[in-house]
Design a protein around this motif. Sequence first.
Motif, PDB file in Angstrom:
ATOM      1  N   SER A 574       1.885  46.260   4.396  1.00 48.43           N
ATOM      2  CA  SER A 574       2.637  45.328   3.521  1.00 48.43           C
ATOM      3  C   SER A 574       4.171  44.930   3.176  1.00 48.43           C
ATOM      4  O   SER A 574       4.584  44.159   3.655  1.00 48.43           O
ATOM      5  CB  SER A 574       1.890  45.366   2.085  1.00 48.43           C
ATOM      6  OG  SER A 574       0.544  45.410   1.594  1.00 48.43           O
ATOM      7  N   THR A 575       4.952  46.013   3.018  1.00 51.01           N
ATOM      8  CA  THR A 575       6.288  46.501   3.247  1.00 51.01           C
ATOM      9  C   THR A 575       6.465  46.097   4.531  1.00 51.01           C
ATOM     10  O   THR A 575       7.602  45.433   4.347  1.00 51.01           O
ATOM     11  CB  THR A 575       6.410  47.737   2.745  1.00 51.01           C
ATOM     12  OG1 THR A 575       5.704  49.124   3.578  1.00 51.01           O
ATOM     13  CG2 THR A 575       6.604  48.335   1.204  1.00 51.01           C
ATOM     14  N   PHE A 576       5.986  46.643   5.277  1.00 52.62           N
ATOM     15  CA  PHE A 576       6.347  46.183   7.145  1.00 52.62           C
ATOM     16  C   PHE A 576       6.483  44.803   7.481  1.00 52.62           C
ATOM     17  O   PHE A 576       7.249  44.096   7.298  1.00 52.62           O
ATOM     18  CB  PHE A 576       5.711  46.790   8.089  1.00 52.62           C
ATOM     19  CG  PHE A 576       5.593  46.427   8.866  1.00 52.62           C
ATOM     20  CD1 PHE A 576       7.027  47.272   9.790  1.00 52.62           C
ATOM     21  CD2 PHE A 576       5.592  45.965  10.229  1.00 52.62           C
ATOM     22  CE1 PHE A 576       7.533  47.085  11.073  1.00 52.62           C
ATOM     23  CE2 PHE A 576       5.605  45.076  11.414  1.00 52.62           C
ATOM     24  CZ  PHE A 576       6.989  46.009  11.717  1.00 52.62           C
ATOM     25  N   GLY A 577       5.188  43.794   6.600  1.00 52.40           N
ATOM     26  CA  GLY A 577       5.380  42.658   6.845  1.00 52.40           C
ATOM     27  C   GLY A 577       6.007  41.550   6.592  1.00 52.40           C
ATOM     28  O   GLY A 577       6.780  40.991   6.177  1.00 52.40           O
ATOM     29  N   CYS A 578       6.521  42.243   4.723  1.00 49.66           N
ATOM     30  CA  CYS A 578       8.237  41.173   3.910  1.00 49.66           C
ATOM     31  C   CYS A 578       9.161  42.231   4.588  1.00 49.66           C
ATOM     32  O   CYS A 578       9.815  40.585   4.718  1.00 49.66           O
ATOM     33  CB  CYS A 578       7.274  42.433   2.778  1.00 49.66           C
ATOM     34  SG  CYS A 578       6.377  41.386   2.132  1.00 49.66           S
TER      35      CYS A 578
END
Length: 619
Positions: A574-578
């Motif tokens: 999730s953090t990488f996608g953001c």
Amino acid sequence: MAATTILDFESAPVNPKGLPTSELARTGYDDDKKGGLDEITVATYDVGAREQAEEMDSELIPTEEDLLTLRKVAAPLPWAGVAMCLIEFAERASYYGCKGPFNNFINRPLPIGGNGAGAVAPGAAGLNQSAGALGLGSVTATALVQMFNFLAYVMPIVGGIISDTKWGRFKTIAIGAAVGAVAHFILVVPAVPSIINNPNGSLAAFIISILILAAAAGFIKPCLGPLLCDQSPVRHPTLKVLPSGERVILDPTTTIQRYLLVFYWCINVGSFFAVATTYSARLVGFWLAFLMPGVIYMLMPIVLVIVYKRLYKAPPQGSVVAEAAKVFKKLLADGGWRRMWKGGDAFWDRAKPSVIQEQEGMLDVTKVFWDDKFVDEIRQTISACAVFALIPIFTLGNGGIGNSLNSMSGSMTLNGVPNDLIDQFNALAIILFAPILNFGLYPLFARYGKPIKPMTRMTIGFLMATFSDIVAAVVQWKIYQESDCGYYASTCDTVTSISIWLQIPIVMVPAVGELFVNVTSYELAYTRSPARMKALVYALALFNSAVAAAISLACAKAIDDPYLIWPWVALAVSTFGCACLFPTYFKHLNIPMEQFADKDRMAGADQPTALDHKARGEE
């Protein structure tokens, strides 16, 4: 008089990205151009800034060439600003000093052989014990701690509204300080040994105290940061010659960025006080761990009294929230909600008084009591608030969902180290790296004409959270592989040989990321909010922590063996996608705002009703 009033309603068109046309013209932003944002931004003034600049010595006004070529620097922090940072230190020292031992107080039972106040057994018997008191388990601990977190970051919305409309920032802080003093007094009660022996009574007193403490934080937190930024002596770019002979520009945005980094540094110096309370709980008992923060807290009223006369205090604006509500009502009326998702000038112009007067032939300022610029301010605020929606993902990635990090530590070799001590390396990382960024990295890049833009900072912070979540998933997997209880390691009677110190990168790396993510969000909240709604919008930036706490609360029962690996994996993804969204979808927020803290607007002097009263008085 009518002409004066109509002139106030006029404003430049605003593009769909939420920025006034004057801002776009000066920055080279072209929505139709691939990439969207030119590498070099050229700062010029809008009409309001030029009017202010006319009052300055012409030699201090930078030309467009100056703004393109000269280095931008921050103004010094005034003494009143230092006092605000000292107050934040005291408030956060008390807040985190209490919160640090909460998990063990609720989660773990009284240690065998301890003193009955929650401390571990003396000598070798207590080497791998953890402090404890109520023994209600991980799920209850997660629920109560996350409830506290949630309320402490929801209440600032209430505090922000009260501050902007009724009390003003200073009075709201003072009342919050009084409420917090009561909470600290009550918090000592459930930690007294005789009360701990009555778990139901102890739990009731504990819950009452944390509810009051969260309410106090709700009054203080949305006001201190904006009040600090209000003290900035720089309202628009100004030329300055350094002792070295270098010509530089004192820049409002750079000044706010530096102030907030210092402010965030003070927050974490204060939060490091949890080290003292953690060891106090382990070695003496929870009564001392909860008493010490209350003593530090008493620094707040002393500083408030001393600094009172030195502060610039923007007056509260009783109608500002009503104005915002009426603007949205006007925007959404007559099917406007269907056009909301498209945005654009056609949608936002519907609420501008100049447009309303042109369409209807008249304007009732008793009903339409805002100006065009207020609509523009709301538009740019909504554009910035879209970023805030992603920050809860970073907050969860910074330490995990619920009690997962604490559960991991319970399966690791402690060798006399309190299992919740590692959490304090979060504050230590920020204390070490904030000055490096503030006085080293950021000025270095600015000197070479490559300032680190807001969305670049956000990307760096989210990628740091991604790295730490990957490390956490691997460490938890290793614990499951080595534990005598396999995938039920957190409740096992034995611990693994894996050292507690392996949690340091899990805690410290995203802590540095906070300097890129959280501080940038506060900067956006202050510089892109309406002049008379800064406390409320700042509270919305803080609300991200409440959203993260709510998610943790909802997932509390699921964050348990044998599934402790997968939350870390989900957070890494999730953090990488953001991180990929900031330099692409949100690139327009790299455009700096030069005009965001006009004192006349903060005082409501530019409002149509105020101008009307002034005109009548002059007649």
